[in-house]
Design an enzyme around this catalytic site. Sequence first.
Site, PDB file in Angstrom:
ATOM      1  N   ASP A 241      -2.035  -2.021  -3.816  1.00 26.50           N
ATOM      2  CA  ASP A 241      -2.582   0.044  -4.251  1.00 26.50           C
ATOM      3  C   ASP A 241      -1.509   0.670  -4.043  1.00 26.50           C
ATOM      4  O   ASP A 241      -1.429   0.658  -3.177  1.00 26.50           O
ATOM      5  CB  ASP A 241      -4.062   0.033  -3.425  1.00 26.50           C
ATOM      6  CG  ASP A 241      -4.219   2.096  -3.617  1.00 26.50           C
ATOM      7  OD1 ASP A 241      -3.793   2.506  -4.424  1.00 26.50           O
ATOM      8  OD2 ASP A 241      -4.969   2.053  -2.748  1.00 26.50           O
TER       9      ASP A 241
ATOM     10  N   HIS B  82     -12.219   1.517  -3.870  1.00 26.53           N
ATOM     11  CA  HIS B  82     -12.126   1.050  -4.879  1.00 26.53           C
ATOM     12  C   HIS B  82     -12.358  -0.619  -5.321  1.00 26.53           C
ATOM     13  O   HIS B  82     -13.670  -1.285  -4.468  1.00 26.53           O
ATOM     14  CB  HIS B  82     -10.487  -0.055  -4.562  1.00 26.53           C
ATOM     15  CG  HIS B  82      -9.810   0.726  -4.205  1.00 26.53           C
ATOM     16  ND1 HIS B  82      -8.371   1.171  -4.935  1.00 26.53           N
ATOM     17  CD2 HIS B  82      -9.671   1.992  -3.256  1.00 26.53           C
ATOM     18  CE1 HIS B  82      -7.844   1.673  -4.142  1.00 26.53           C
ATOM     19  NE2 HIS B  82      -8.379   2.654  -3.071  1.00 26.53           N
TER      20      HIS B  82
ATOM     21  N   TYR C 113       0.451  -1.452  -0.231  1.00 26.76           N
ATOM     22  CA  TYR C 113      -0.388  -0.387   0.222  1.00 26.76           C
ATOM     23  C   TYR C 113       0.780   1.520   0.052  1.00 26.76           C
ATOM     24  O   TYR C 113       1.382   1.760   1.265  1.00 26.76           O
ATOM     25  CB  TYR C 113      -0.782  -0.543   1.453  1.00 26.76           C
ATOM     26  CG  TYR C 113      -1.742   1.203   1.333  1.00 26.76           C
ATOM     27  CD1 TYR C 113      -2.472   1.679   0.068  1.00 26.76           C
ATOM     28  CD2 TYR C 113      -1.820   1.779   2.103  1.00 26.76           C
ATOM     29  CE1 TYR C 113      -3.230   2.873   0.630  1.00 26.76           C
ATOM     30  CE2 TYR C 113      -3.421   2.833   2.387  1.00 26.76           C
ATOM     31  CZ  TYR C 113      -3.368   3.241   1.683  1.00 26.76           C
ATOM     32  OH  TYR C 113      -4.381   4.749   1.697  1.00 26.76           O
TER      33      TYR C 113
END
Length: 289
Positions: A177, A280, A133
């Site tokens: 992500d 998302h 992330y």
Amino acid sequence: MRVATVNVNGIRAAARKHMATWLEACAPDVLLLQEVRADETTAAALLPGYESVIWPCRVKGRAGVGVAVREGAPVEVGTVRRGVSDPDTVEPDVDSGRWLEVDLTPVSPNTAAAAAAPAAAATTPTLTVVSAYFHSGQVGTIKMDQKYAHLNLVDVRMASLLAGAAAGGPDVLMAGDLNIVRSEQDIKNWRPNHNKSAGVLDEEIAYLERWFGDGWVDVARSLAPDAQGPYTWWSQRGQAFDNNAGWRIDYQVATPRLAERARAFTVDRAASYAERWSDHAPLVVDYDL
């Protein structure tokens, strides 16, 4: 083996919005989670049927990454490594709860023949998965400095992992992500954002392109080289979701041998704004083992 990665935007909130319905329908063997924002016990309780490893951010309510393996999957959790930095030498907020490596080992078959096989064979990792992330960043602020500091650490680790795989070590899947698009194909509104908004800066994009130039493979793009998107994130503001004004910022990044075994992918975009359980959408890839 089916691998899904998704930024859940808070696993407790996602659970309240019926994430479990998607999880049951998709049934990924390996689930990589970002922005968990919960401790390991809380997150594990919301992932029934999975063995999970969660690395929370040291700051409550921020970041947090996880790897979960489905009961009955062909692999199981092995060695776990957290972070890409030495917490004594790097400012903790740069790295905390943002990089989780888990070695996956083959499930030991319950047969007499397997029992007679060398014990080492059952513990050798088949695959290393990373739930990542990256910082979102904000141009002109300390948040951007933190993003680049983390990217510099990841840069070194990515080179090490790729070299290890090339030398005969386990293949690697880094997914999550990444908060960076690659090109006009990856964002609906390129022109107003390019070199103006975090995530669309040439300096950020250069990190991804260097990795792909070195041999890492952007799995979704390799399977759909000419597609616009498909996008994986939409702003909660305005009509971004309804107009599909999205960004492709969630990736599965694989070593070459693993990428060759990727057969199909999908972005599990909700049917409507009301049915979303995160900002998302999960990126799901099926691999041949």
